[in-house]
Motif scaffolding. Structure first.
Motif, PDB file in Angstrom:
ATOM      1  N   ASP A   1     -18.683 -22.138 -10.789  1.00  0.00           N
ATOM      2  CA  ASP A   1     -18.714 -20.931 -11.627  1.00  0.00           C
ATOM      3  C   ASP A   1     -20.042 -20.181 -11.513  1.00  0.00           C
ATOM      4  O   ASP A   1     -20.083 -18.954 -11.646  1.00  0.00           O
TER       5      ASP A   1
ATOM      6  N   ILE B   1     -20.020 -17.463  -8.662  1.00  0.00           N
ATOM      7  CA  ILE B   1     -19.057 -16.362  -8.648  1.00  0.00           C
ATOM      8  C   ILE B   1     -19.771 -15.018  -8.769  1.00  0.00           C
ATOM      9  O   ILE B   1     -20.585 -14.802  -9.680  1.00  0.00           O
TER      10      ILE B   1
ATOM     11  N   LYS C   1     -15.685 -15.253  -4.833  1.00  0.00           N
ATOM     12  CA  LYS C   1     -14.922 -15.465  -6.057  1.00  0.00           C
ATOM     13  C   LYS C   1     -13.788 -16.439  -5.742  1.00  0.00           C
ATOM     14  O   LYS C   1     -13.405 -16.602  -4.575  1.00  0.00           O
TER      15      LYS C   1
END
Length: 199
Positions: free
Chosen positions: A8, A11, A77
Motif C-alpha cells: 500500500d 501505490i 497501482k
C-alpha cells in the motif's frame, strides 16, 4: 506459494525498478504496453516488489523489444476487481498469471542485452518488413508468431464480437511448435539402410 502483492505504501508513488521485458501487449507511436519481469531482489527500501508488473509507456521515443533490459521510474497501482455481476474478474486473471501490479513509466531507458538473442524476435523483425504488403498484417503476425503488439482495439472488438479472440492467444504458439517440429523431427529420423539382397 503466495505471490507478493503491491504494498500500500507504494501505490501512486514515484519508484525506481529494473528488470526484463518478457511480453509486449501493444506497440504504436502513442503507447507501448509491456510486461516487466522485475529483477531478483529489487525492492524499495525494505519493501519487496511484485515479480511481474504490467506497464504503459506513453509518447516514448524508445522502441522496446522483447528481452530488453530496463531501468525505469514508474508509478504503480494494484488491479481492482469490478463489482458488476458477470463482469470479467481482471484481478483474478492477472493473479493467475503472476501479475500483481500495473502502472505507467515516467522515464527510463531500455537496452538489448548481448546475451538475449532470440531467433523468434529476429524472425518477427524480418516479417515486419512486409507490413505494408498485407491488409490484415496484425492478424497474420498474431497467428504466425503469437505477437499481438500490432493489434488495434477496433480489431480486438471485431474478434470479441465474432467469438474468435481466443485464436490470437493460442494459434501463434501452436504454429511455432509445428514449425519447430517440422524443421527438427525429419532431420532426426534416419531411414534404416536397406539390406543387400543376394541373388
Amino acid at each position: 506459494l503466495l505471490l507478493p502483492a503491491l504494498d500500500d505504501e507504494l501505490i501512486h508513488q514515484r519508484i525506481h525498478i529494473s528488470g526484463e521485458i518478457i511480453q509486449i501487449y501493444h506497440q504504436d507511436s502513442v503507447r507501448q504496453r509491456i510486461l516487466l519481469q522485475v529483477a531478483d531482489g529489487d525492492s524499495v527500501g525494505s519493501i519487496s516488489l511484485p515479480s511481474k508488473i504490467q506497464l504503459n509507456w506513453y509518447g516514448s521515443e524508445t522502441i522496446v523489444a522483447l528481452h530488453d533490459k530496463c531501468d525505469l521510474w514508474v508509478k504503480l497501482k494494484p488491479f481492482y476487481r469490478l463489482a458488476n455481476p458477470g463482469s470479467l474478474d481482471y484481478e483474478k486473471l492477472m493473479y493467475v498469471q503472476g501479475i500483481r501490479a500495473r502502472g505507467y513509466i515516467i522515464s527510463g531507458e531500455c537496452w538489448q542485452s548481448s546475451s538475449s538473442y532470440s531467433l523468434r524476435e529476429d524472425m518477427i523483425r524480418n516479417f515486419k518488413g512486409y507490413q505494408d504488403s498485407f491488409e490484415y498484417f496484425p492478424i497474420m503476425l498474431a497467428l504466425s508468431f503469437g505477437d499481438r503488439g500490432a493489434m488495434e482495439e477496433s480489431l480486438w472488438q471485431v474478434l470479441r464480437i465474432t467469438g474468435t479472440a481466443h485464436l490470437m492467444a493460442i494459434s501463434g504458439m501452436h504454429i511455432s511448435v509445428i514449425c519447430f517440429l517440422s524443421l527438427t523431427v525429419p532431420t532426426s529420423i534416419k531411414p534404416k539402410p536397406s539390406a543387400d539382397i543376394a541373388l
